[in-house]
Design a protein around this motif. Structure first.
Motif, PDB file in Angstrom:
ATOM      1  N   LEU A  92       0.823  -1.207   0.000  1.00 16.73           N
ATOM      2  CA  LEU A  92       0.000   0.000   0.000  1.00 16.73           C
ATOM      3  C   LEU A  92       0.865   1.268   0.000  1.00 16.73           C
ATOM      4  CD1 LEU A  92      -2.807  -0.953   2.561  1.00 16.73           C
ATOM      5  CD2 LEU A  92      -3.096  -0.544   0.114  1.00 16.73           C
ATOM      6  N   LEU A  93       1.911   1.273   0.817  1.00 14.94           N
ATOM      7  CA  LEU A  93       2.796   2.434   0.869  1.00 14.94           C
ATOM      8  C   LEU A  93       3.531   2.632  -0.457  1.00 14.94           C
ATOM      9  CD1 LEU A  93       4.280   2.021   4.455  1.00 14.94           C
ATOM     10  CD2 LEU A  93       2.786   3.867   3.674  1.00 14.94           C
ATOM     11  N   ASP A  94       3.940   1.537  -1.071  1.00 17.06           N
ATOM     12  CA  ASP A  94       4.624   1.617  -2.365  1.00 17.06           C
ATOM     13  C   ASP A  94       3.700   2.207  -3.427  1.00 17.06           C
ATOM     14  OD1 ASP A  94       6.894   1.212  -3.997  1.00 17.06           O
ATOM     15  OD2 ASP A  94       5.998  -0.638  -4.806  1.00 17.06           O
ATOM     16  N   HIS A 103       2.915  13.022  -9.214  1.00 17.54           N
ATOM     17  CA  HIS A 103       2.282  14.284  -8.835  1.00 17.54           C
ATOM     18  C   HIS A 103       0.790  14.163  -8.590  1.00 17.54           C
ATOM     19  CE1 HIS A 103       6.107  16.047  -9.828  1.00 17.54           C
ATOM     20  NE2 HIS A 103       6.041  15.507 -11.054  1.00 17.54           N
ATOM     21  N   ARG A 104       0.349  12.972  -8.098  1.00 18.30           N
ATOM     22  CA  ARG A 104      -1.051  12.759  -7.748  1.00 18.30           C
ATOM     23  C   ARG A 104      -1.127  12.199  -6.339  1.00 18.30           C
ATOM     24  NH1 ARG A 104      -2.789   8.907 -12.382  1.00 18.30           N
ATOM     25  NH2 ARG A 104      -0.574   8.844 -12.656  1.00 18.30           N
ATOM     26  N   TYR A 105      -2.012  12.756  -5.572  1.00 16.34           N
ATOM     27  CA  TYR A 105      -2.262  12.216  -4.242  1.00 16.34           C
ATOM     28  C   TYR A 105      -3.139  10.978  -4.352  1.00 16.34           C
ATOM     29  CZ  TYR A 105      -0.248  16.154  -1.780  1.00 16.34           C
ATOM     30  OH  TYR A 105       0.615  17.079  -1.281  1.00 16.34           O
ATOM     31  N   PRO A 106      -2.999  10.053  -3.420  1.00 16.66           N
ATOM     32  CA  PRO A 106      -3.883   8.880  -3.438  1.00 16.66           C
ATOM     33  C   PRO A 106      -5.342   9.320  -3.253  1.00 16.66           C
ATOM     34  CG  PRO A 106      -2.056   8.533  -1.911  1.00 16.66           C
ATOM     35  CD  PRO A 106      -2.017   9.961  -2.350  1.00 16.66           C
ATOM     36  N   SER A 107      -6.263   8.515  -3.771  1.00 21.47           N
ATOM     37  CA  SER A 107      -7.690   8.835  -3.622  1.00 21.47           C
ATOM     38  C   SER A 107      -8.080   8.770  -2.148  1.00 21.47           C
ATOM     39  CB  SER A 107      -8.535   7.848  -4.427  1.00 21.47           C
ATOM     40  OG  SER A 107      -8.463   6.562  -3.827  1.00 21.47           O
ATOM     41  N   ALA A 108      -9.240   9.327  -1.848  1.00 23.39           N
ATOM     42  CA  ALA A 108      -9.725   9.321  -0.465  1.00 23.39           C
ATOM     43  C   ALA A 108      -9.895   7.890   0.043  1.00 23.39           C
ATOM     44  CB  ALA A 108     -11.044  10.082  -0.372  1.00 23.39           C
ATOM     45  N   HIS A 112      -7.827   6.349   3.163  1.00 25.73           N
ATOM     46  CA  HIS A 112      -8.518   5.780   4.327  1.00 25.73           C
ATOM     47  C   HIS A 112      -8.021   4.357   4.601  1.00 25.73           C
ATOM     48  CE1 HIS A 112     -11.638   5.083   7.255  1.00 25.73           C
ATOM     49  NE2 HIS A 112     -11.988   3.975   6.610  1.00 25.73           N
ATOM     50  N   LYS A 113      -7.862   3.567   3.547  1.00 20.98           N
ATOM     51  CA  LYS A 113      -7.388   2.196   3.681  1.00 20.98           C
ATOM     52  C   LYS A 113      -5.972   2.177   4.271  1.00 20.98           C
ATOM     53  CE  LYS A 113      -7.143  -1.950   0.768  1.00 20.98           C
ATOM     54  NZ  LYS A 113      -7.277  -2.424  -0.618  1.00 20.98           N
ATOM     55  N   ALA A 115      -4.519   4.588   6.118  1.00 19.38           N
ATOM     56  CA  ALA A 115      -4.565   5.058   7.503  1.00 19.38           C
ATOM     57  C   ALA A 115      -5.065   3.961   8.446  1.00 19.38           C
ATOM     58  CB  ALA A 115      -5.449   6.293   7.611  1.00 19.38           C
ATOM     59  N   THR A 116      -6.076   3.221   8.020  1.00 20.64           N
ATOM     60  CA  THR A 116      -6.615   2.133   8.836  1.00 20.64           C
ATOM     61  C   THR A 116      -5.558   1.053   9.052  1.00 20.64           C
ATOM     62  OG1 THR A 116      -8.823   2.557   7.968  1.00 20.64           O
ATOM     63  CG2 THR A 116      -8.455   0.409   8.992  1.00 20.64           C
ATOM     64  N   MET A 117      -4.836   0.709   7.989  1.00 23.24           N
ATOM     65  CA  MET A 117      -3.796  -0.319   8.088  1.00 23.24           C
ATOM     66  C   MET A 117      -2.653   0.165   8.989  1.00 23.24           C
ATOM     67  SD  MET A 117      -2.899  -3.369   6.989  1.00 23.24           S
ATOM     68  CE  MET A 117      -3.407  -3.801   5.364  1.00 23.24           C
ATOM     69  N   LEU A 118      -2.260   1.415   8.868  1.00 26.46           N
ATOM     70  CA  LEU A 118      -1.187   1.958   9.706  1.00 26.46           C
ATOM     71  C   LEU A 118      -1.575   1.932  11.182  1.00 26.46           C
ATOM     72  CD1 LEU A 118       0.067   4.972   7.580  1.00 26.46           C
ATOM     73  CD2 LEU A 118       1.403   2.981   8.276  1.00 26.46           C
ATOM     74  N   ARG A 119      -2.835   2.302  11.489  1.00 30.50           N
ATOM     75  CA  ARG A 119      -3.298   2.268  12.882  1.00 30.50           C
ATOM     76  C   ARG A 119      -3.273   0.848  13.440  1.00 30.50           C
ATOM     77  NH1 ARG A 119      -7.949   4.916  11.466  1.00 30.50           N
ATOM     78  NH2 ARG A 119      -7.336   7.019  10.975  1.00 30.50           N
TER      79      ARG A 119
END
Length: 129
Positions: A92-94, A103-108, A112-113, A115-119
């Motif tokens: 996911l991080l890769d 030059h694109r941010y990941p989608s919302a 969310h996916k 952030a949930t995995m990191l937590r």
């Protein structure tokens, strides 16, 4: 000699309580601790002499029999399970890093996916012992 477990002990206050094997609460003054012991963890197994004081039973000559069991170690996921979770997190991080390089941010949804995995991983690796 009776035995019990530390119900709670606060070194700053200088006292705590032992729950005896019979379920009775016994006052534990700091002066009853063995030489060199300044604090005790909740749940630690102890052996003690019991005296009846003005305010009820009191422990004297405490001997620490064993450390308190670690709740964290008992509930920690297996290493094989954590290895799979960490590998998924790396993927996911890769993917997020590749999007940012373009030059694109990941989608919302992807954010969310992630952030949930990191937590979840942070909670599983949180070791207090």
């Amino acid at each position: 000699m009776p035995t019990g477990k530390i119900r709670w002990f606060e070194a700053k206050k200088g006292y705590g309580f032992i729950t005896g094997d019979d379920g009775e609460d016994i006052f534990l003054p700091k002066t009853a601790l063995p030489a060199g012991v300044t604090t005790l963890r909740k749940g630690a197994k102890v052996e003690f002499s019991r005296v009846d004081g003005r305010k009820g039973p009191q422990a004297m000559d405490v001997v620490v029999l064993g450390p308190a069991p670690s709740v964290i170690k008992a509930t920690r996921p297996k290493a094989d399970d954590m290895a799979a979770i960490v590998e998924d997190l790396i993927k996911l991080l890769d993917a997020a890093g590749n999007s940012l390089r373009r030059h694109r941010y990941p989608s919302a949804q992807e954010s969310h996916k992630l952030a949930t995995m990191l937590r979840a991983v942070a909670d599983d690796f949180d070791v207090q012992d």
